[in-house]
Design an enzyme around this catalytic site. Structure first.
Site, short mmCIF file in Angstrom:
data_model
loop_
_atom_site.label_atom_id
_atom_site.label_comp_id
_atom_site.label_asym_id
_atom_site.label_seq_id
_atom_site.Cartn_x
_atom_site.Cartn_y
_atom_site.Cartn_z
CG LEU A 161 23.96 -31.36 -57.00
CD1 LEU A 161 25.42 -31.74 -56.76
CD2 LEU A 161 23.28 -31.02 -55.69
CG ASP A 162 22.20 -24.51 -57.49
OD1 ASP A 162 23.42 -24.23 -57.54
OD2 ASP A 162 21.54 -24.39 -56.44
CE1 TYR A 163 27.46 -23.19 -64.96
CE2 TYR A 163 27.45 -21.04 -63.87
CZ TYR A 163 27.98 -21.91 -64.82
OH TYR A 163 29.01 -21.49 -65.63
CB THR A 165 24.95 -26.63 -55.72
OG1 THR A 165 24.15 -25.54 -55.24
CG2 THR A 165 25.07 -27.67 -54.61
#
Length: 299
Positions: A161-163, A165
């Protein structure tokens, strides 16, 4: 407008404490797949000695193995067997008293795989926002190591999951499970809750556009399902489900229609849902969750 999300919790809380209530609802039909991701054919039934000989004299009785795995008393497990709900190595077993070596065979109950290897652990983490999906970060930002530290096993994240999210991230030491969950051939669905500014409300056609597909720089993308959860004339919350795993694909799909997400949370991977797990907390998958998840990826 309130965003549908988990309440903040104590970062780094261990899943080793009392088991949290699971929000898991087993699907009516389990998607059994083979090791290539294709639908698995209906299992053969072992009757009157037909089919492979699974019995191993001196090994453990099948009903005892099922009882140990949490399927109730031995009498209840005998009923599971006699009604044809148990498979061993893809064969329906209805004979009572069969003995097998649990570690040498693949056992399914109602299509769900039994994981009898206590050394393998799979954990749900509600990843907070502003945490890197890595075990270390050269820039010194928060990473996943603080959430895996309480576990004696060395766990790794399944996908990313991106930073910015938050939400459901699986951690496991089962390499084969992790590989299959991230392999595109198994098409494991993921659900996200997306919040964005929408003065006057989102365009009426937005949900249809997401389902029909949008063109991105690395090819077309579409949601399997999409629906509006909330709107108040200023902001909107839309839930989307898709099986693709390209980098930042949900954010890019909305950006293609002129909407920048202000919050993004993943709430489901396959049959596993985030439920009421607070941000920063972990819990181990229940046997039913893990068994259904494994069955979906051909294990």
């Amino acid at each position: 407008m309130a965003t549908p999300k988990a309440e903040a919790g104590r970062p780094g809380a261990s899943g080793r404490g009392p088991r949290r209530r699971s929000a898991f609802t087993p699907p009516r039909t389990v998607k059994l797949r083979d090791d290539q991701g294709a639908p698995r054919p209906k299992a053969d039934r072992s009757e009157d000695g037909d089919g492979p000989d699974l019995h191993q004299e001196g090994a453990e009785r099948l009903q005892k193995i099922l009882a140990r795995a949490g399927f109730g008393s031995r009498r209840a497990c005998e009923t599971l067997i006699s009604t044809g709900r148990v498979m061993v190595d893809g064969v329906v077993v209805s004979e009572q008293g069969i003995r097998i070596e649990a570690s040498a065979h693949v056992i399914h109950v109602d299509g769900r795989r039994l994981q009898l290897d206590d050394a393998k652990v799979t954990v749900v983490l509600n990843k907070p926002r502003h945490v890197v999906s890595a075990m270390s970060d050269p820039e010194g930002r928060r990473d996943l190591s603080e959430f895996t530290a309480p576990f004696s096993q060395r766990l790794y994240h399944v996908g990313r999951l991106d930073y910015e999210t938050e939400g459901l991230l699986l951690l496991t030491n089962d390499g084969e499970l992790a590989h299959r969950l991230t392999h595109p051939s198994f098409e494991v669905e993921k659900t996200y809750v997306c919040r964005f500014d929408a003065p006057g409300g989102p365009p009426r056609g937005l949900v249809k556009i997401l389902r029909d597909g949008v063109e991105l720089e690395d090819g077309p993308a579409h949601a399997d399902r999409a629906r509006v959860l909330a709107q108040d004339g200023r902001e909107a919350v839309v839930e989307v489900t898709l099986h693709e795993g390209r980098n930042r694909i949900v954010r890019r799909m909305f950006a293609s229609q002129g909407f920048e997400l202000t919050a993004l949370m993943r709430t489901r991977i396959g049959p596993v849902v985030l439920g009421d797990l607070a941000a920063g907390e972990t819990r181990e998958l229940t046997g039913r969750e893990l068994g259904t998840l494994m069955a979906e990826v051909g294990l």
